[in-house]
Design an enzyme around this catalytic site. Structure first.
Site, PDB file in Angstrom:
ATOM      1  N   GLY A 155      11.735  16.289  35.231  1.00  0.00           N
ATOM      2  CA  GLY A 155      13.176  16.117  35.262  1.00  0.00           C
ATOM      3  C   GLY A 155      13.845  17.246  36.033  1.00  0.00           C
TER       4      GLY A 155
ATOM      5  CB  CYS B 270      19.031  23.938  38.406  1.00  0.00           C
ATOM      6  SG  CYS B 270      17.675  25.028  37.928  1.00  0.00           S
TER       7      CYS B 270
END
Length: 210
Positions: free
Chosen positions: A65, A169
């Site tokens: 993820g 991120c």
């Protein structure tokens, strides 16, 4: 608990997938602690625009993820090969437990850190005397057949420059920091040994409901 040293990302990823695909109800859970050579990994939801200028550092499309991040020497990477059904908690609980283990570790070094429910990971405010927050620990997990793999990366004493070539991120302008710059140890092996009891304490199986 396995301490694997410095190993390539892709070979470790293949080992994680194989472990997960071949495990059964009797397979013991494992936690792998290691370092990777320089590599960018792009999560399943990763967007190409967050990779700005990778240069000669390879980019690997992963099945974890999250968005893009960087791994390199001086960063502790920990992978969680856990049977979540047997442990009795879901992915959100797993994320929170891992984050809290990192926060507990950092508190022992005199570093005040916190999590953010809207952006998984661990953050430090005013790191190095600079305003705002900086990220010190990242998380990216995958669950398949009720079992987890992939895990956390915790910056210890590494070259942070490669983070400037991406939006870490998926967050533009996100600053990164590390343990050694905040008064903590500068050896990955030391941090790994110190993190281990915090992980084991936080990953105890959930108590059965009455």
């Amino acid at each position: 608990m396995r301490h694997l040293g410095r190993v390539g990302y892709e070979q470790t990823w293949a080992r994680m997938r194989d472990f997960t695909d071949t495990r059964d109800a009797l397979t013991r859970d494992e936690i792998w602690m290691l370092e990777h050579p320089p590599v960018y990994t792009q999560g399943q939801a990763g967007r190409a625009e967050h990779i700005l200028a990778p240069g000669d550092i390879p980019v690997v499309q992963s099945d974890r993820g999250g968005q893009v991040t960087y791994h390199g020497p001086g960063q502790l990477v920990t992978y969680f090969l856990l049977d979540l059904h047997r442990l009795g908690f879901g992915i959100r609980s797993l994320v929170s437990r891992i984050e809290q283990a990192m926060i507990d570790l950092l508190a022992g070094y005199g570093i005040a850190a916190h999590a953010d429910p809207a952006a998984p990971g661990v953050y430090v405010d005013h790191a190095g005397g600079l305003p705002g927050r900086a990220k010190i620990g990242s998380l990216g997990l995958r669950v398949r057949r009720g079992c987890s793999y992939h895990g956390l990366s915790l910056n210890v004493a590494m070259d942070l420059e490669p983070f400037a070539r991406i939006n870490p991120c998926g967050q533009r302008g996100l600053r990164m920091t590390q343990i050694s710059e905040l008064g903590g140890p500068d050896r990955v092996a030391t941090v790994a040994a110190d993190l281990e009891p915090h992980l084991l304490a936080r990953l105890r199986p959930a108590a059965p409901s009455a």
